[in-house]
Design an enzyme around this catalytic site. Structure first.
Site, mmCIF file in Angstrom:
data_model
loop_
_atom_site.group_PDB
_atom_site.id
_atom_site.type_symbol
_atom_site.label_atom_id
_atom_site.label_comp_id
_atom_site.label_asym_id
_atom_site.label_seq_id
_atom_site.Cartn_x
_atom_site.Cartn_y
_atom_site.Cartn_z
ATOM 1 N N GLY A 1 -0.695 24.092 15.096
ATOM 2 C CA GLY A 1 0.371 23.167 14.768
ATOM 3 C C GLY A 1 -0.036 22.128 13.752
ATOM 4 O O GLY A 1 0.783 21.697 12.933
ATOM 5 N N THR A 2 -1.294 21.703 13.777
ATOM 6 C CA THR A 2 -1.752 20.673 12.839
ATOM 7 C C THR A 2 -1.704 21.182 11.407
ATOM 8 O O THR A 2 -1.204 20.495 10.509
ATOM 9 C CB THR A 2 -3.173 20.212 13.200
ATOM 10 O OG1 THR A 2 -3.160 19.632 14.503
ATOM 11 C CG2 THR A 2 -3.675 19.182 12.200
ATOM 12 N N ASN B 1 4.912 15.208 23.556
ATOM 13 C CA ASN B 1 3.766 15.814 24.227
ATOM 14 C C ASN B 1 3.251 14.987 25.400
ATOM 15 O O ASN B 1 2.603 15.519 26.299
ATOM 16 C CB ASN B 1 2.627 16.043 23.227
ATOM 17 C CG ASN B 1 2.293 14.792 22.436
ATOM 18 O OD1 ASN B 1 3.139 14.278 21.696
ATOM 19 N ND2 ASN B 1 1.075 14.300 22.560
ATOM 20 N N GLN C 1 5.473 21.522 21.747
ATOM 21 C CA GLN C 1 5.538 21.373 23.196
ATOM 22 C C GLN C 1 6.772 22.035 23.798
ATOM 23 O O GLN C 1 6.764 22.408 24.978
ATOM 24 C CB GLN C 1 5.513 19.892 23.587
ATOM 25 C CG GLN C 1 4.181 19.229 23.406
ATOM 26 C CD GLN C 1 3.090 19.805 24.286
ATOM 27 O OE1 GLN C 1 3.347 20.427 25.310
ATOM 28 N NE2 GLN C 1 1.844 19.614 23.872
ATOM 29 N N HIS D 1 -1.350 28.302 21.406
ATOM 30 C CA HIS D 1 -2.062 27.990 22.648
ATOM 31 C C HIS D 1 -1.268 27.116 23.594
ATOM 32 O O HIS D 1 -1.656 26.947 24.757
ATOM 33 C CB HIS D 1 -3.417 27.346 22.346
ATOM 34 C CG HIS D 1 -3.352 25.951 21.818
ATOM 35 N ND1 HIS D 1 -3.745 24.866 22.559
ATOM 36 C CD2 HIS D 1 -2.960 25.463 20.623
ATOM 37 C CE1 HIS D 1 -3.600 23.764 21.840
ATOM 38 N NE2 HIS D 1 -3.132 24.102 20.660
ATOM 39 N N CYS E 1 -5.738 15.192 22.422
ATOM 40 C CA CYS E 1 -6.406 14.975 21.129
ATOM 41 C C CYS E 1 -6.905 13.541 20.989
ATOM 42 O O CYS E 1 -7.782 13.256 20.189
ATOM 43 C CB CYS E 1 -5.439 15.268 19.989
ATOM 44 S SG CYS E 1 -4.548 16.814 20.155
#
Length: 408
Positions: free
Chosen positions: A84-85, A160, A188, A210, A333
């Site tokens: 996603g990043t 999230n 999410q 993931h 994170c």
């Protein structure tokens, strides 16, 4: 590894941090293994025209269809990424380089994967506020959209940390009326809710494998048909010339299989709200001053973000871990960093409450026993933090009690 680490890992674990990473679905693991074991897979590059390359390409395209089906993307484009990043960076780069966006409007509760590149990209940036429940203020958005310059609005589908679901479709309508684009982070939400790219009429969407039971290191950017997506990575023509680099074929195959499995299990996932509500009811019975952030808004069925005065989240996470329970102090994170959670800050939560906040996120394999264990362990920490006798007969409370519990 310390003695405490050994104890924490050898006991039966209650994993309640699925918003960080959920367990790999059996269907995804099987798809990865099939891809690795396929004849010629060690040689097959999905960009090659020979038989081995065509076999790899078939796996990638099948996965592309499966991931698009999960979010009803129709004829939209989809670029596979490392997560996603990377998808967020690609989206913001595409907006600036290919869509001629002149300014950004980013919701204050966005994930740092969106916030950080938005701050670094060099475009004028405005922050879209949320209310006390963590829901984006659409009246404020309308005001921000009236300012000059073509905007890109970044508004996540679901948060999230709190699990709060945002009014993405309404925001997209306002944004398009102003001539702008809307990017939504559905990392999410996908696989937990019915997410509909087409119906929401968004321009770009972020996904991560993931989070829904696929392999780590997989993600995607979904984009509206006709939208120019300029590559961020150069050096090859992969992914329709939108992302250079050989595709991670086994990972992508696993992502596709996880998307298909999650799509089929959406009704069952919604049932996790019963476990989530049971957790909150039991905590509320024990701690009348407990706060469940975003509970008055629509939320993901699996997420509870809870705190109470006197708790310290960092110490509480350690205590729970020693009891064999995995949760996060906010976003995984960021949970190792010292500081006020930016999501709770945006919601106007006082520091006395925000410092004790932990996120419980259930997954497709969570059980009532997992919830019971969390409640029991959290309750012990709460009682000790509220009032703990010391050797000299005096009492301590709050953060000092939590510290003493870990250090004892």
């Amino acid at each position: 590894m310390s003695q405490g680490d050994n104890k924490a890992m050898t006991m039966k674990r209650a994993y309640l941090d699925h918003n960080a990473t959920t367990m790999l679905r059996p269907e995804a693991a099987a798809a990865v293994m099939r891809a690795l074991a396929a004849p010629g897979m060690g040689l097959g590059n999905a960009s090659s025209v020979h038989a081995e390359g065509r076999a790899a390409r078939k796996l990638v395209e099948a996965a592309r269809s499966q991931v698009k089906a999960l979010v009803n993307a129709g004829d939209a484009g989809l670029v596979f990424t490392s997560g996603g990043t990377e998808a967020a960076h690609l989206a913001l780069h595409a907006a600036r380089a290919g869509a001629d966006v002149e300014r950004l409007i980013v919701c204050t509760v966005e994930h740092s994967a969106v916030r950080a590149p938005a701050e670094a990209i060099g475009l004028p940036l405005s922050w879209l506020p949320v209310d006390a429940d963590g829901v984006a203020d659409l009246a404020a958005l309308k005001t921000l959209l009236a300012e000059p310059g073509k905007p890109l609005v970044a508004l996540m589908w679901a948060n999230n940390e709190t699990g709060v679901i945002q009014p993405v479709k309404d925001a997209a309508e306002l944004t398009h009326e102003a001539g702008g684009l809307l990017l939504t982070d559905a990392v999410q939400a996908a696989g937990k809710l019915s997410v509909d790219f087409t119906d929401a009429d968004v321009d770009m969407m972020l996904l991560a494998g993931h989070k829904l039971g696929g392999p780590l290191g997989t993600g995607a950017l979904v984009f509206r048909s006709g939208l120019s997506v300029e590559p961020l990575q150069l050096g090859g023509g992969q992914e329709m010339r939108r992302r250079a680099g050989s595709e991670n074929v086994p990972g992508i195959a696993g992502f596709g299989a996880a998307a298909r499995a999650a799509n089929a299990a959406l009704d069952g996932f919604s049932g996790l709200s019963l476990l989530r509500d049971l957790l909150e009811e039991r905590i509320a019975d024990i701690a009348t001053d407990a706060v469940f952030f975003g509970a008055r808004a629509a939320r993901l069925p699996n997420t509870s973000y809870v705190s109470a005065p006197g708790l310290d989240a960092e110490r509480l996470v350690m205590m729970l871990d020693l009891d064999g329970i995995a949760v996060s102090a906010g976003a995984a994170c960021s949970s190792g960093k010292v500081g006020r959670p930016h999501v709770l800050d945006a919601m106007g939560v006082e520091d006395e409450i925000s410092r004790g906040a932990v996120r419980v996120s259930l997954g497709w394999n969570s059980t009532e026993d997992d919830v019971n264990r969390f409640v029991e362990s959290w309750s012990r920490a709460y009682v000790k933090a509220k009032k703990r006798p010391l050797a000299d007969g005096s009492e301590t409370s709050g953060r000092n009690a939590a510290l003493a519990e870990v250090e004892s």
